[in-house]
Design a protein around this motif. Structure first.
Motif, PDB file in Angstrom:
ATOM      1  N   HIS A  75      56.080  37.457 -36.556  1.00 49.16           N
ATOM      2  CA  HIS A  75      55.656  37.444 -35.145  1.00 49.16           C
ATOM      3  C   HIS A  75      55.567  38.862 -34.578  1.00 49.16           C
ATOM      4  O   HIS A  75      54.744  39.134 -33.707  1.00 49.16           O
ATOM      5  N   GLU A  90      46.131  25.473 -41.552  1.00 52.12           N
ATOM      6  CA  GLU A  90      47.369  25.351 -40.782  1.00 52.12           C
ATOM      7  C   GLU A  90      47.046  25.160 -39.301  1.00 52.12           C
ATOM      8  O   GLU A  90      47.458  25.961 -38.466  1.00 52.12           O
ATOM      9  N   TRP A 111      53.642  37.879 -24.657  1.00 51.13           N
ATOM     10  CA  TRP A 111      54.192  39.130 -25.193  1.00 51.13           C
ATOM     11  C   TRP A 111      53.335  40.364 -24.911  1.00 51.13           C
ATOM     12  O   TRP A 111      53.717  41.477 -25.227  1.00 51.13           O
TER      13      TRP A 111
ATOM     14  N   ALA B 291      53.615  29.056 -45.578  1.00 52.66           N
ATOM     15  CA  ALA B 291      52.337  28.435 -45.235  1.00 52.66           C
ATOM     16  C   ALA B 291      52.212  27.173 -46.090  1.00 52.66           C
ATOM     17  O   ALA B 291      52.831  27.063 -47.141  1.00 52.66           O
ATOM     18  N   ALA B 481      53.297  23.493 -31.504  1.00 49.98           N
ATOM     19  CA  ALA B 481      52.697  24.368 -32.511  1.00 49.98           C
ATOM     20  C   ALA B 481      53.746  24.785 -33.539  1.00 49.98           C
ATOM     21  O   ALA B 481      53.511  24.754 -34.746  1.00 49.98           O
ATOM     22  N   ASP B 484      54.516  21.856 -35.731  1.00 54.49           N
ATOM     23  CA  ASP B 484      53.427  21.538 -36.649  1.00 54.49           C
ATOM     24  C   ASP B 484      53.315  22.570 -37.766  1.00 54.49           C
ATOM     25  O   ASP B 484      53.203  22.228 -38.940  1.00 54.49           O
ATOM     26  N   SER B 485      53.290  23.846 -37.423  1.00 49.79           N
ATOM     27  CA  SER B 485      53.156  24.888 -38.442  1.00 49.79           C
ATOM     28  C   SER B 485      53.905  26.151 -38.007  1.00 49.79           C
ATOM     29  O   SER B 485      53.371  26.977 -37.267  1.00 49.79           O
ATOM     30  N   ALA B 487      54.569  28.725 -39.713  1.00 50.56           N
ATOM     31  CA  ALA B 487      53.935  29.945 -40.230  1.00 50.56           C
ATOM     32  C   ALA B 487      52.783  30.379 -39.323  1.00 50.56           C
ATOM     33  O   ALA B 487      52.681  31.553 -38.949  1.00 50.56           O
ATOM     34  N   ALA B 488      51.922  29.414 -38.947  1.00 50.98           N
ATOM     35  CA  ALA B 488      50.792  29.761 -38.083  1.00 50.98           C
ATOM     36  C   ALA B 488      51.286  30.235 -36.721  1.00 50.98           C
ATOM     37  O   ALA B 488      50.722  31.160 -36.134  1.00 50.98           O
ATOM     38  N   SER B 489      52.347  29.603 -36.202  1.00 51.22           N
ATOM     39  CA  SER B 489      52.874  30.016 -34.894  1.00 51.22           C
ATOM     40  C   SER B 489      53.357  31.452 -34.939  1.00 51.22           C
ATOM     41  O   SER B 489      53.091  32.234 -34.033  1.00 51.22           O
ATOM     42  N   ALA B 490      54.101  31.771 -36.003  1.00 50.73           N
ATOM     43  CA  ALA B 490      54.642  33.131 -36.103  1.00 50.73           C
ATOM     44  C   ALA B 490      53.521  34.148 -36.197  1.00 50.73           C
ATOM     45  O   ALA B 490      53.614  35.234 -35.608  1.00 50.73           O
ATOM     46  N   THR B 491      52.432  33.795 -36.891  1.00 53.55           N
ATOM     47  CA  THR B 491      51.348  34.777 -37.028  1.00 53.55           C
ATOM     48  C   THR B 491      50.489  34.868 -35.763  1.00 53.55           C
ATOM     49  O   THR B 491      49.531  35.620 -35.733  1.00 53.55           O
ATOM     50  N   MET B 492      50.838  34.059 -34.722  1.00 54.81           N
ATOM     51  CA  MET B 492      50.189  34.294 -33.421  1.00 54.81           C
ATOM     52  C   MET B 492      51.146  35.038 -32.481  1.00 54.81           C
ATOM     53  O   MET B 492      50.883  35.176 -31.310  1.00 54.81           O
ATOM     54  N   GLY B 493      52.296  35.478 -33.005  1.00 51.76           N
ATOM     55  CA  GLY B 493      53.206  36.268 -32.184  1.00 51.76           C
ATOM     56  C   GLY B 493      54.336  35.474 -31.565  1.00 51.76           C
ATOM     57  O   GLY B 493      55.100  36.004 -30.758  1.00 51.76           O
ATOM     58  N   VAL B 494      54.463  34.181 -31.944  1.00 55.46           N
ATOM     59  CA  VAL B 494      55.555  33.364 -31.392  1.00 55.46           C
ATOM     60  C   VAL B 494      56.818  33.622 -32.209  1.00 55.46           C
ATOM     61  O   VAL B 494      56.780  33.556 -33.437  1.00 55.46           O
TER      62      VAL B 494
END
Lengths: 244, 624
Positions: A75, A90, A111, B291, B481, B484-485, B487-494
């Motif tokens: 993140h 995903e 953020w 993922a 989110a 559900d995923s 990995a995808a959440s983290a790669t959006m900055g969550v």
């Protein structure tokens, strides 16, 4: 924009990546190709922080200012301008198409100091990938190709400076694939950098400025599309003939 | 020195039984990927069955022993795998966990029904009266049998899993069932065998443990649960570490009993296994985001603001009208249903939306009631009832929220059990109570039962509307989110950890407020109100009702509250209530969204039918 240096990843006895180094310049579209199992997705996972390398580093920056992000969680890398899509889709299956993209835009607003309306950003990104007319659909109603476009729109909603796209053209027909190529070119013209993994070699050759070829976890070739096409090592990797 | 040796021997024997339990758990988990929360209950049923055969029916002890261990228990394990576990392969951890919790509740029910607690049952020790003396230490044959059996089982399992074709096939199935199938293994058959073996080991532990104490359904089940800590010492994989962990738990508990002061013996000793379980979980490495591990949920549609406010208002009006017709006893029962439904909303938020499994929601409810009781009600009391559980929740979350799925569930289980033993028993006293005042509000006489009932309806309605509003907004989408995923959440900055911390704290606060209101309804609370088992039942009911909708929470809570009344009218229901629970859990294999999800689906179908009808009418009009 991105510097990957001497990255090595081992899964038990299997060496997935061996001393991989590559660079993605600012506002460039760089292709990453190679046969199945070459290590492309593993490299994406290393760059975005989902996989920890056994050796090597990942740096983000420009000019003289480069930040080592190797130890940062995913993140935090995203907040430094990394966005991505996934080879195995995903999407958030409980949300609609619009909500999938909106979630990313809202996350960005939490953020960043970006005051743009997340709903408007989501609509813009869906318009850009040509899915605006499907925004109220649940994602589990869409085809694989369209889901990949939802992922692209979602990644764009985070307004990344570097976009890592893992087989975005898979599942698209030729017209859609051509539209995707045009979109990628536009995004780069807007100032974004893109690292593209794609099996549609025609698409890669058409849009990429330079290409890296991975095979068995190693970069075996690097150059312009023309140079890579002529490289005997690449021909051997794809066609199974001897490079000699 | 003799005392030390005697205590160590007693601890060693108990530790050996924990080791058997834990090995059974590890065997089932490593070969089917499902953690069997009903493992202890299987051991309990086996022990009672052994008593039934050998004592009540007079079978020779060896015959009864072998029948239970080699026939009945493996058969039960195989049937459970086929009927309950197999339909749930690939389901999220929350669903498989609740399924085995359902089995636990069902077996507890079978235990109470078949062997009512009003009769004292004692199993004679094996080889009663035979002892040997080693260095002035008297060891009876029963203790020797436990130790020798445990060593034989540990060595046998080690050899089986590393040196036999079937054992290696069992390990291969959990690593990759599809690949194992391609290699000629039948994953279903292997998994079924592992459940049979696991149930056999649970039965062995239960039968060996039973002669050491009076037979009691709950105690036997919970004692075997202590083996969970040992299983975690081996990280659910490593059998030697599991056995070592079990021995440490058994011996340390025994030494504390012999040497510690009465306070520690009374309050801390029973919680030692759970404290060790919590510590073992704390040392687990943070799970890597992967993922390709999608939850694959399709949650029911969320009602809009206008619709939820309209339904909420209607709900309160109906509650107001109904309250005038209810007797004081029915008002109390209905009120209890309302409060439980409100507490279940915390599970909808945490587990339904957030995908985190908590087995300690009633612990936070208890903390809320405690804060209210100690602060004397009023606005300050309400604030304390929210703040104390929220702070405790944040503290727990800080330590365990980096974990997910099963390990988070086990950490919350350990926290709940340790709080039962150490905090509630101490703060409220064994069998003691704490008076809880009702909140004082302007314009509402909360001392009046009818007014309080309507107030509880308002609180539930506001909670449900708030929850649905949150679900429709950014934080709700972020939770979904992440569920559900990740990995995808983290790669959006969550940030996954921060988001989980927030939702855990919020859910603890909701449960705490519910606990304070529940205490106010009854006027007092006791330690028994917040037992771990009750938290398990709460999660089970919430899941059966539908973990994704307030409607599901309401239906589950009301059926729980009114079931005893229904039973007065139809006494036969008492015989089948556990069967009903079991059937409900089986239904999860077909529909993991519960009753609330079914209702939402039906509503959606009706809506789309109406839309089609309108379309047809418009087409007909256009056609002329």
């Amino acid at each position: 924009m991105l510097r990957v240096e001497d990255v090595e990843v081992r899964f038990g006895g299997v060496q997935a990546l061996k001393g991989v180094s590559l660079e993605v310049p600012d506002a460039a579209l760089v292709g990453l190709i190679g046969p199945n199992g070459a290590g492309k997705t593993t490299l994406f996972n290393v760059i975005t922080g989902l996989e920890k390398p056994n050796r090597g580093s990942v740096r983000l920056g420009a000019g003289d200012t480069w930040v080592d992000v190797t130890s940062l969680p995913p993140h935090q890398r995203a907040r430094r301008g990394l966005g991505r899509t996934f080879q195995r889709i995903e999407v958030f299956s409980s949300l609609t198409v619009h909500e999938n993209v909106l979630a990313a835009a809202e996350a960005r607003r939490s953020w960043s100091r970006d005051d743009a309306s997340p709903a408007q950003t989501a609509s813009e990104m869906l318009e850009r990938v040509g899915l605006r007319h499907l925004e109220h659909e649940r994602v589990d109603m869409l085809s694989t190709g369209l889901l990949r476009l939802v992922e692209v729109a979602r990644a764009l909603a985070s307004r990344p400076r570097l976009l890592l796209l893992d087989e975005p053209g898979s599942g698209l027909d030729s017209t859609e694939s051509e539209a995707l190529g045009d979109l990628l070119v536009e995004l780069v013209q807007d100032g974004r950098s893109i690292l593209l993994v794609e099996h549609d070699v025609e698409l890669v050759m058409r849009v990429c400025h330079e290409i890296h070829v991975l095979d068995f976890g190693q970069v075996i070739a690097h150059g312009t599309p023309d140079e890579v096409q002529r490289d005997p090592a690449v021909q051997a990797a794809y066609l199974g003939t001897s490079a000699a | 020195m003799t005392t030390f040796l005697a205590l160590s021997l007693t601890g060693l024997v108990v530790g050996c039984i924990y080791a058997l339990t834990a090995c059974g758990l590890v065997v089932t988990y490593t070969t089917s990927g499902v953690f069997n929360f009903a493992h202890g209950a299987i051991g309990m049923v086996a022990a009672f069955t052994y008593w039934q055969l050998s004592v009540a029916w007079g079978w020779p002890a060896p015959l009864a022993f072998l029948t239970v261990l080699l026939v009945l228990a493996p058969l039960l394990g195989a049937v459970v795998e086929r009927v309950l576990v197999r339909p749930l392969y690939g389901a999220p951890i929350g669903v498989t966990l609740v399924a085995t919790l359902g089995l636990l509740v069902t077996l507890l029910g079978v235990g109470f029904l078949a062997w009512p607690p009003d009769t004292t049952r004692v199993l004679p020790k094996f080889f009663e009266g035979h002892t040997i003396t080693v260095f002035s230490l008297v060891i009876d044959y029963n203790q020797l049998l436990v130790i020798v059996t445990s060593i034989a089982v540990a060595v046998g399992l080690r050899v089986f899993f590393s040196g036999t074709r079937l054992g290696i096939a069992m390990r291969a199935v959990v690593d990759d069932p599809e690949l194992a199938a391609l290699a000629g293994t039948k994953p279903e058959r292997v998994s079924q065998l592992s459940w049979a073996l696991g149930a056999g080991l649970a039965a062995l532990a239960g039968v060996l443990l039973a002669p050491l104490q009076t037979l009691n359904v709950t105690d036997l089940t919970l004692l075997v649960i202590n083996g969970y800590a040992a299983a975690m010492a081996g990280r659910l994989r490593n059998l030697p570490a599991t056995v070592a962990g079990a021995l440490v738990i058994g011996i340390s508990s025994s030494l504390v009993l012999g040497y510690a002061g009465p306070q520690v013996v009374n309050y801390v000793r029973p919680a030692i296994p759970m404290i060790l379980l919590f510590v073992a979980v704390l040392f687990l490495k943070q799970e890597r985001l992967r993922a390709g591990s999608l939850a694959g949920l399709r949650m029911p549609r969320t009602a809009g603001l206008r619709q939820s406010v309209g339904v909420g208002l209607g709900f309160v009006v109906v509650a107001g009208l109904v309250s005038g017709q209810l007797s004081p006893a029915s008002l109390a029962i209905g009120g209890q249903g309302m409060v439980l439904a409100f507490i279940m909303l915390s599970l909808v938020l945490l587990s339904g939306y957030g995908g985190q499994v908590s087995l300690c929601q009633l612990t936070f409810a208890g903390l809320g009631a405690y804060a209210m009781g100690k602060s004397g009600g009023g606005a300050l009391g309400l604030l304390a009832a929210i703040a104390l559980p929220a702070a405790a929740g944040a503290l727990v979350a800080l330590t365990v929220v980096r974990l997910r799925g099963l390990f988070l569930a086990l950490a919350t289980l350990a926290f709940a059990q340790a709080m039962d033993q150490i905090f509630f028993n101490h703060a409220l006293g064994y069998g003691g109570t704490l008076e809880i005042p009702r909140p004082r509000l302007p314009l509402v006489d909360t001392g009046d039962d009818r007014a309080y009932f309507v107030l509880l309806a308002v609180v539930f309605a506001l909670g449900a509307i708030g929850l649905l509003t949150l679900r429709r907004r950014a934080f709700g989408r972020r939770l979904i989110a992440l569920n559900d995923s990740p990995a995808a959440s983290a790669t959006m900055g969550v940030s996954p950890v921060m988001t989980r911390l927030l939702v855990f704290t919020l859910a603890s606060a909701v449960a705490g407020l519910g606990g304070a209101l529940l205490g106010g309804l009854h006027g007092s609370v006791s330690p028994n109100d917040f037992l771990l088992l009750n938290s398990c039942v709460l999660l089970l009911l919430a899941t059966l009702g539908g973990l994704y909708t307030p409607t599901g929470a309401f239906l589950a809570a009301m059926s729980y509250a009114f079931f005893p009344e229904l039973q007065k009218l139809v006494p036969e229901l008492g015989q089948v209530q556990f069967l009903l629970t079991g059937l409900g859990v089986l239904a999860l294999g077909r529909n993991r969204y519960g009753i609330g999800g079914q209702i939402a689906d039906a509503g959606e179908r009706l809506r789309s039918l109406r839309v089609h009808q309108v379309d047809r009418v418009e087409v007909a009009r256009a056609a002329g």
